[in-house]
Scaffold this motif. Structure first.
Motif, PDB file in Angstrom:
ATOM      1  N   UNK A  71       0.842  -1.193   0.000  1.00 26.91           N
ATOM      2  CA  UNK A  71       0.000   0.000   0.000  1.00 26.91           C
ATOM      3  C   UNK A  71       0.881   1.249   0.000  1.00 26.91           C
ATOM      4  N   UNK A  72       0.660   2.100  -0.986  1.00 24.05           N
ATOM      5  CA  UNK A  72       1.290   3.409  -1.005  1.00 24.05           C
ATOM      6  C   UNK A  72       0.358   4.384  -0.322  1.00 24.05           C
ATOM      7  N   UNK A  73       0.864   5.146   0.638  1.00 24.35           N
ATOM      8  CA  UNK A  73       0.002   6.068   1.382  1.00 24.35           C
ATOM      9  C   UNK A  73       0.612   7.464   1.424  1.00 24.35           C
ATOM     10  N   UNK A  74      -0.242   8.424   1.703  1.00 28.73           N
ATOM     11  CA  UNK A  74       0.188   9.796   1.944  1.00 28.73           C
ATOM     12  C   UNK A  74       0.323   9.953   3.452  1.00 28.73           C
ATOM     13  N   UNK A  75       1.543  10.122   3.977  1.00 31.26           N
ATOM     14  CA  UNK A  75       1.700  10.267   5.435  1.00 31.26           C
ATOM     15  C   UNK A  75       0.938  11.490   5.945  1.00 31.26           C
ATOM     16  N   UNK A  76       0.456  11.389   7.180  1.00 29.52           N
ATOM     17  CA  UNK A  76      -0.278  12.498   7.782  1.00 29.52           C
ATOM     18  C   UNK A  76       0.659  13.388   8.584  1.00 29.52           C
ATOM     19  N   UNK A  77       0.301  14.645   8.640  1.00 26.02           N
ATOM     20  CA  UNK A  77       1.088  15.615   9.403  1.00 26.02           C
ATOM     21  C   UNK A  77       1.114  15.189  10.874  1.00 26.02           C
ATOM     22  N   UNK A  78       2.257  15.282  11.504  1.00 24.23           N
ATOM     23  CA  UNK A  78       2.501  14.974  12.918  1.00 24.23           C
ATOM     24  C   UNK A  78       2.549  13.479  13.235  1.00 24.23           C
ATOM     25  N   UNK A  79       1.728  12.647  12.594  1.00 25.50           N
ATOM     26  CA  UNK A  79       1.717  11.220  12.942  1.00 25.50           C
ATOM     27  C   UNK A  79       2.349  10.341  11.867  1.00 25.50           C
ATOM     28  N   UNK A  80       2.688  10.903  10.716  1.00 32.50           N
ATOM     29  CA  UNK A  80       3.330  10.132   9.657  1.00 32.50           C
ATOM     30  C   UNK A  80       2.460   8.980   9.185  1.00 32.50           C
ATOM     31  N   UNK A  81       3.003   7.784   9.243  1.00 33.12           N
ATOM     32  CA  UNK A  81       2.301   6.588   8.771  1.00 33.12           C
ATOM     33  C   UNK A  81       1.486   5.916   9.868  1.00 33.12           C
ATOM     34  N   UNK A  82       1.723   6.290  11.124  1.00 32.44           N
ATOM     35  CA  UNK A  82       1.122   5.578  12.252  1.00 32.44           C
ATOM     36  C   UNK A  82      -0.402   5.573  12.230  1.00 32.44           C
ATOM     37  N   UNK A  83      -1.026   6.726  12.007  1.00 32.55           N
ATOM     38  CA  UNK A  83      -2.487   6.815  12.065  1.00 32.55           C
ATOM     39  C   UNK A  83      -3.143   5.940  11.010  1.00 32.55           C
ATOM     40  N   UNK A  84      -2.666   6.019   9.783  1.00 28.33           N
ATOM     41  CA  UNK A  84      -3.288   5.216   8.728  1.00 28.33           C
ATOM     42  C   UNK A  84      -2.993   3.733   8.925  1.00 28.33           C
ATOM     43  N   UNK A  85      -1.788   3.383   9.402  1.00 32.35           N
ATOM     44  CA  UNK A  85      -1.464   1.974   9.659  1.00 32.35           C
ATOM     45  C   UNK A  85      -2.369   1.405  10.740  1.00 32.35           C
ATOM     46  N   UNK A  86      -2.595   2.167  11.790  1.00 30.39           N
ATOM     47  CA  UNK A  86      -3.488   1.711  12.862  1.00 30.39           C
ATOM     48  C   UNK A  86      -4.923   1.581  12.361  1.00 30.39           C
ATOM     49  N   UNK A  87      -5.362   2.517  11.525  1.00 25.67           N
ATOM     50  CA  UNK A  87      -6.724   2.469  10.978  1.00 25.67           C
ATOM     51  C   UNK A  87      -6.895   1.224  10.093  1.00 25.67           C
ATOM     52  N   UNK A  88      -5.925   0.956   9.231  1.00 26.44           N
ATOM     53  CA  UNK A  88      -6.015  -0.218   8.358  1.00 26.44           C
ATOM     54  C   UNK A  88      -5.951  -1.512   9.163  1.00 26.44           C
ATOM     55  N   UNK A  89      -5.188  -1.506  10.235  1.00 28.50           N
ATOM     56  CA  UNK A  89      -5.068  -2.694  11.076  1.00 28.50           C
ATOM     57  C   UNK A  89      -6.343  -3.064  11.814  1.00 28.50           C
ATOM     58  N   UNK A  90      -7.304  -2.151  11.883  1.00 32.14           N
ATOM     59  CA  UNK A  90      -8.568  -2.429  12.580  1.00 32.14           C
ATOM     60  C   UNK A  90      -9.542  -3.253  11.742  1.00 32.14           C
ATOM     61  N   UNK A  91      -9.299  -3.350  10.441  1.00 36.78           N
ATOM     62  CA  UNK A  91     -10.177  -4.190   9.612  1.00 36.78           C
ATOM     63  C   UNK A  91      -9.973  -5.653   9.990  1.00 36.78           C
ATOM     64  N   UNK A  92     -11.052  -6.417  10.158  1.00 36.37           N
ATOM     65  CA  UNK A  92     -10.900  -7.828  10.552  1.00 36.37           C
ATOM     66  C   UNK A  92     -10.175  -8.667   9.502  1.00 36.37           C
ATOM     67  N   UNK A  93     -10.196  -8.256   8.256  1.00 38.78           N
ATOM     68  CA  UNK A  93      -9.520  -8.999   7.198  1.00 38.78           C
ATOM     69  C   UNK A  93      -7.996  -8.867   7.278  1.00 38.78           C
ATOM     70  N   UNK A  94      -7.529  -7.805   7.931  1.00 40.62           N
ATOM     71  CA  UNK A  94      -6.095  -7.521   7.989  1.00 40.62           C
ATOM     72  C   UNK A  94      -5.467  -8.294   9.147  1.00 40.62           C
ATOM     73  N   UNK A  95      -4.550  -9.188   8.797  1.00 41.71           N
ATOM     74  CA  UNK A  95      -3.875 -10.038   9.774  1.00 41.71           C
ATOM     75  C   UNK A  95      -2.608  -9.366  10.309  1.00 41.71           C
ATOM     76  N   UNK A  96      -1.865  -8.671   9.432  1.00 40.44           N
ATOM     77  CA  UNK A  96      -0.621  -8.002   9.829  1.00 40.44           C
ATOM     78  C   UNK A  96      -0.459  -6.707   9.051  1.00 40.44           C
ATOM     79  N   UNK A  97       0.197  -5.727   9.680  1.00 40.49           N
ATOM     80  CA  UNK A  97       0.527  -4.456   9.023  1.00 40.49           C
ATOM     81  C   UNK A  97       1.967  -4.118   9.368  1.00 40.49           C
ATOM     82  N   UNK A  98       2.759  -3.819   8.334  1.00 40.14           N
ATOM     83  CA  UNK A  98       4.162  -3.456   8.531  1.00 40.14           C
ATOM     84  C   UNK A  98       4.464  -2.166   7.773  1.00 40.14           C
ATOM     85  N   UNK A  99       5.267  -1.296   8.367  1.00 37.74           N
ATOM     86  CA  UNK A  99       5.857  -0.168   7.651  1.00 37.74           C
ATOM     87  C   UNK A  99       7.134  -0.709   7.029  1.00 37.74           C
TER      88      UNK A  99
END
Length: 164
Positions: A71-99
């Motif tokens: 997944x290519x993402x646009x990092x968010x101001x102040x939180x970088x990749x963390x916020x979107x990675x955490x949001x994607x990790x909440x989907x039940x289909x997602x088993x693992x998320x890595x930066x």
């Protein structure tokens, strides 16, 4: 052996076999079962050990489709990749998320009941998330090794041939 060295050895042994009894750990590490149990509780409390999992032979289990999604993402101001990675990790289909480093930013392991389920997840849930710029999906066809464990039934070992 000091406590820090013992903790490293405990983690290494549990990584290979999370069901190893505390008594056996103690015997292998020349310590007492009580000391090992206390150190394991401390590792769990400190979130060094965050859970225990079984390594499953996917072919024997059947009925599950796994995919790696870059997944290519646009990092968010102040939180970088963390916020979107955490949001994607909440989907039940997602088993693992890595930066990750490289062409894409995040690597997801997704599980579904069919290839269509995974494709539907990508098109309807993942691609529409704010900040997601692009995706590339790779379906896992066969697992040979996971977490240091060979999956194949007949682990064949052949010495390398030396040619003069």
């Amino acid at each position: 052996m000091n406590d820090d060295a013992l903790k490293k050895e405990i983690v290494a042994l549990l990584r290979r076999n999370a069901r190893i009894p505390e008594k056996e750990l103690a015997d292998r590490l020349n310590s007492s079962a009580e000391k090992i149990a206390a150190l394991i509780r401390e590792l769990e409390k400190d979130r060094v050990i965050m859970g225990y999992a079984a390594i499953i032979n996917q072919e024997a289990e059947n009925g599950e489709v796994r995919a790696i999604i870059e997944v290519g993402v646009q990092p968010e101001r102040d939180t970088g990749f963390d916020t979107i990675a955490e949001r994607l990790g909440k989907f039940p289909e997602v088993h693992s998320v890595y930066l990750v480093s490289g062409h894409y930013d995040l690597r997801l392991e997704v599980v579904g009941q069919s290839m269509q389920d995974v494709a539907s997840f990508v098109s309807s849930k993942l691609a529409s998330q704010p900040g997601v710029k692009s995706t590339a999906t790779y379906f896992l066809l066969k697992k040979y090794k996971e977490a240091g464990v060979q999956i194949s039934k007949d682990e064949h070992y052949e010495r390398l041939k030396i040619v003069p």
